[in-house]
Enzyme design. Structure first.
Site, PDB file in Angstrom:
ATOM      1  CB  VAL A 119      -0.931   0.009   1.234  1.00  0.00           C
ATOM      2  CG1 VAL A 119      -1.764   1.292   1.256  1.00  0.00           C
ATOM      3  CG2 VAL A 119      -1.834  -1.223   1.236  1.00  0.00           C
ATOM      4  N   PRO A 120       1.228   1.747  -1.204  1.00  0.00           N
ATOM      5  CG  PRO A 120       1.148   2.428  -3.434  1.00  0.00           C
ATOM      6  CD  PRO A 120       0.501   1.498  -2.446  1.00  0.00           C
ATOM      7  CB  CYS A 121       1.822   5.324   2.616  1.00  0.00           C
ATOM      8  SG  CYS A 121       3.086   4.313   3.396  1.00  0.00           S
ATOM      9  CG  HIS A 122       6.563   4.984  -1.380  1.00  0.00           C
ATOM     10  ND1 HIS A 122       5.949   3.750  -1.195  1.00  0.00           N
ATOM     11  CD2 HIS A 122       6.980   5.019  -2.670  1.00  0.00           C
ATOM     12  CE1 HIS A 122       6.018   3.073  -2.340  1.00  0.00           C
ATOM     13  NE2 HIS A 122       6.619   3.821  -3.241  1.00  0.00           N
ATOM     14  NE  ARG A 123       4.158   3.838  -5.980  1.00  0.00           N
ATOM     15  CZ  ARG A 123       3.724   2.609  -6.191  1.00  0.00           C
ATOM     16  NH1 ARG A 123       2.427   2.371  -6.326  1.00  0.00           N
ATOM     17  NH2 ARG A 123       4.570   1.607  -6.296  1.00  0.00           N
TER      18      ARG A 123
END
Length: 188
Positions: A146-150
């Protein structure tokens, strides 16, 4: 009997550590899917302790089937063979509904792309909830997949990243994904 937010308590949770180009990561899963993903701590021992430490309820197990594929997919992604990782099954029964809606929108962001906290809030039908989106992402138990870094601030500045390594890790993930404005200068 009150179940409340302990929906996962009746599900066995297995976990494994695995090496990647950015260090030792860890994954934990139930029969439904991934419940937790850990980016590398300062040492592999610290990552192991965070995954399997007292009270975690996680038993160490060799990943097989879909979880072995998930580990291979994460390794390849971090080596630069970009993959949206959306095919990896998740078990989000322990996350509040608002958080799950934030994670669904976040998971739809392709590698190399970003959204602002405000854009995520608008897409879940909660304009003005950028701060709540940030809090949900700060509690994301499955970073990278779940790419929260994006998700970035409106000014594209890097702000709080709760995973180990903080903003350095967030920047490194964006560089690996060849996100414009991070890492190599763009050629026009």
């Amino acid at each position: 009997m009150h179940t409340g937010h302990m929906l996962r308590s009746d599900r066995a949770v297995a976990g494994a550590l695995f090496d990647t180009v950015i260090g030792t990561c860890a994954i934990a899963w139930t029969d439904i899917g991934v419940v937790r993903f850990l980016l590398p701590e300062a040492t592999a021992a610290a990552t192991r302790s965070r995954l399997l430490g007292r009270g975690s309820g996680v038993r160490e197990e060799e990943p097989t089937g879909p979880m072995a594929e998930a580990v291979a997919g994460v390794r390849a992604h971090l080596r630069g063979t970009l993959d949206d990782l959306r095919w990896i099954p998740l078990d989000q029964t322990g996350s509040p509904e608002f958080h799950r809606s934030v994670y669904d929108i976040t998971r739809a962001i392709d590698p190399g792309r970003t959204l602002s906290y405000g854009q995520v809030a608008e897409r879940i039908g909660a304009p003005g909830a950028a701060q709540a989106v940030g809090q949900a992402l700060g509690r994301n138990p499955i970073p990278l997949i779940v790419p929260c870094h994006r998700v970035l601030a409106a000014d594209h500045a890097l702000h709080g990243f709760s995973a180990p390594g903080g903003l350095t890790t967030k920047q490194r993930l964006l560089e690996i994904e060849r996100t414009p404005g991070f890492g190599e200068p763009m050629l026009f």
